[in-house]
Design a protein around this motif. Structure first.
Motif, PDB file in Angstrom:
ATOM      1  N   ALA A   1       0.824  -1.209   0.000  1.00  0.00           N
ATOM      2  CA  ALA A   1       0.000   0.000   0.000  1.00  0.00           C
ATOM      3  C   ALA A   1       0.856   1.256   0.000  1.00  0.00           C
ATOM      4  CB  ALA A   1      -0.928   0.000   1.210  1.00  0.00           C
ATOM      5  N   VAL A   2       0.299   2.322  -0.586  1.00  0.00           N
ATOM      6  CA  VAL A   2       0.886   3.658  -0.528  1.00  0.00           C
ATOM      7  C   VAL A   2       0.002   4.485   0.398  1.00  0.00           C
ATOM      8  CG1 VAL A   2       1.515   5.720  -1.834  1.00  0.00           C
ATOM      9  CG2 VAL A   2       1.745   3.451  -2.896  1.00  0.00           C
ATOM     10  N   TYR A   3       0.560   4.951   1.511  1.00  0.00           N
ATOM     11  CA  TYR A   3      -0.229   5.659   2.523  1.00  0.00           C
ATOM     12  C   TYR A   3      -0.131   7.172   2.329  1.00  0.00           C
ATOM     13  CZ  TYR A   3      -0.453   1.163   4.865  1.00  0.00           C
ATOM     14  OH  TYR A   3      -0.684  -0.159   5.156  1.00  0.00           O
TER      15      TYR A   3
ATOM     16  N   ARG B   1      -6.656   6.451  12.474  1.00  0.00           N
ATOM     17  CA  ARG B   1      -5.788   5.289  12.715  1.00  0.00           C
ATOM     18  C   ARG B   1      -6.516   3.967  12.498  1.00  0.00           C
ATOM     19  NH1 ARG B   1      -0.845   6.427  12.322  1.00  0.00           N
ATOM     20  NH2 ARG B   1      -0.322   4.578  13.555  1.00  0.00           N
ATOM     21  N   LYS B   2      -7.699   4.006  11.876  1.00  0.00           N
ATOM     22  CA  LYS B   2      -8.482   2.769  11.727  1.00  0.00           C
ATOM     23  C   LYS B   2      -7.789   1.723  10.851  1.00  0.00           C
ATOM     24  CE  LYS B   2     -13.273   4.227  12.531  1.00  0.00           C
ATOM     25  NZ  LYS B   2     -13.354   5.678  12.411  1.00  0.00           N
TER      26      LYS B   2
ATOM     27  N   GLN C   1       0.873  -1.953   9.923  1.00  0.00           N
ATOM     28  CA  GLN C   1       1.890  -1.010  10.362  1.00  0.00           C
ATOM     29  C   GLN C   1       1.812   0.196   9.423  1.00  0.00           C
ATOM     30  OE1 GLN C   1       3.873  -1.455  13.119  1.00  0.00           O
ATOM     31  NE2 GLN C   1       2.660  -3.302  13.457  1.00  0.00           N
ATOM     32  N   ILE C   2       1.257   1.293   9.907  1.00  0.00           N
ATOM     33  CA  ILE C   2       1.083   2.470   9.065  1.00  0.00           C
ATOM     34  C   ILE C   2       1.908   3.622   9.626  1.00  0.00           C
ATOM     35  CG2 ILE C   2      -1.241   1.715   8.421  1.00  0.00           C
ATOM     36  CD1 ILE C   2      -2.380   3.892  10.242  1.00  0.00           C
TER      37      ILE C   2
ATOM     38  N   GLU D   1      -5.639   7.875   3.647  1.00  0.00           N
ATOM     39  CA  GLU D   1      -5.807   7.054   2.458  1.00  0.00           C
ATOM     40  C   GLU D   1      -4.756   5.953   2.396  1.00  0.00           C
ATOM     41  OE1 GLU D   1      -5.851   9.409  -1.094  1.00  0.00           O
ATOM     42  OE2 GLU D   1      -7.572  10.603  -0.468  1.00  0.00           O
ATOM     43  N   SER D   2      -5.185   4.797   1.957  1.00  0.00           N
ATOM     44  CA  SER D   2      -4.291   3.709   1.595  1.00  0.00           C
ATOM     45  C   SER D   2      -4.551   3.401   0.131  1.00  0.00           C
ATOM     46  CB  SER D   2      -4.556   2.475   2.458  1.00  0.00           C
ATOM     47  OG  SER D   2      -3.814   1.368   1.978  1.00  0.00           O
TER      48      SER D   2
END
Length: 349
Positions: A8-10, A18-19, A27-28, A35-36
């Motif tokens: 993913a690109v965050y 933080r959902k 792990q974000i 957005e992901s």
């Protein structure tokens, strides 16, 4: 080819939360992640393959190598230079700006050759009394709308819609929309990152200054006079082992959900690719040369030449693909569905 999964690109957003970490155990990055980008090939973010022989390569590198094997014979030649879809999860923890997106023609002329942006939202999670802004008063014209923005009285012209988990809304280009916070969304859209903000709740950005608005461009593209919109009902098709619900069939994408209790048999016969987004539970994608697990919060691409495949498990997924709406309609009519039933599918004229 094999089933492809992605890193993913965050994107950090002022309205994010933080959902994505708590719901999907991801792990974000620190901060408000709004957005992901799950499957993307855009200058503002590009997906990297996370598995198999192409692991570590970007999506368009693989498109260049595999061509029709990946995209399919029924996909337009433009897609081989610019992937047609952008697939996201949105964690909207605070109010989204009141915004609108252009159609293809306006975007080509005014947004550096971007595609337009028609999109669909599947509400994965919603706080109690969650609401969207979804369209405007059909009686208001451009001049009246502009005057309301200037006077700070825009809210009177905005239509609200209550939503809960499982709801679907279709947002064609030109539709004014927003959320009032507290929703987690799976978004399927044209491959575009062009948004015109009409109003931003008097917020300031990280630099302490009000965020940019794009009022003249927004006024150019808003679909004034359109009828109020509602949630998508969808056409439900009950089958042994799964329930299929077709929600949207427009020129840019077709979307449906599969609620799988045991198995679903699919076919990628060389004409088009399919994108699967895990919503609930987990499913095993079995095919000739292997198998891939897909859990809630993951996205996978079924290449056009994969052949027969099976989805096995207890899960719910969104399936997105590109197909002429006229063909979708003809196939469903041949299966015995009437006009009243077909009208439940958004975008199917």
């Amino acid at each position: 080819m094999e089933v492809l999964k992605f890193k993913a690109v965050y994107k950090k957003k002022i309205w994010g939360g933080r959902k994505l970490a708590t719901k999907f155990n991801r792990q974000i990055p620190e901060g408000n992640v709004g957005e992901s980008w799950e499957l993307a090939a855009h200058e503002h973010g590009s997906s990297t393959i996370a598995n198999g022989q192409y692991q570590g390569q970007e999506l368009m590198e693989v498109v260049a190598k595999e061509g029709k094997n990946l995209l399919g014979t029924a996909i337009s030649v433009e897609a081989f230079d610019k992937f047609p879809l952008l697939i996201k999860f949105l964690d909207i923890n605070d109010k989204l700006s009141v915004q609108v997106h252009p159609d293809d023609q306006y975007a080509q002329e005014h947004a550096a050759g971007e595609l337009g942006k028609t999109e669909m939202w599947y509400i994965m999670d919603a706080e109690e009394d969650a609401k969207l802004i979804y369209g405007i008063d059909k009686e208001v014209n451009r001049d009246e709308f502009a005057a309301a923005i200037e006077a700070g009285e825009l809210r009177q012209h905005l239509e609200e819609l209550s939503v809960e988990a499982g709801d679907v809304v279709f947002i064609p280009s030109g539709t004014v929309h927003s959320t009032l916070g507290g929703v987690l969304i799976a978004e399927i859209q044209q491959n575009s990152d062009t948004t015109y903000r009409v109003y931003d709740w008097n917020r300031v950005g990280d630099d302490g200054k009000p965020r940019d608005l794009h009022i003249e461009s927004a006024l150019d593209v808003i679909d004034f006079g359109s009828e109020p919109r509602d949630k998508v009902e969808g056409l439900t098709i009950e089958k042994e082992g799964y329930t299929r619900e077709i929600q949207v069939a427009c020129p840019y994408f077709t979307t449906e959900t599969l609620d799988i209790t045991t198995t679903y048999q699919g076919q990628a016969n060389g004409e088009r690719f399919y994108v699967l987004m895990g919503l609930e539970g987990s499913v095993t994608i079995n095919y000739k040369d292997g198998s891939t697990e897909l859990t809630a919060g993951e996205t996978a691409l079924i290449p056009a030449d994969l052949g027969s495949y099976e989805l096995k498990g207890d899960s719910k997924v969104i399936v997105s693909y590109i197909k002429d709406p006229a063909q979708v309609k003809e196939e469903l009519k041949n299966d015995g569905y009437n006009e009243e039933e077909l009208a439940k599918i958004a975008g199917l004229s």
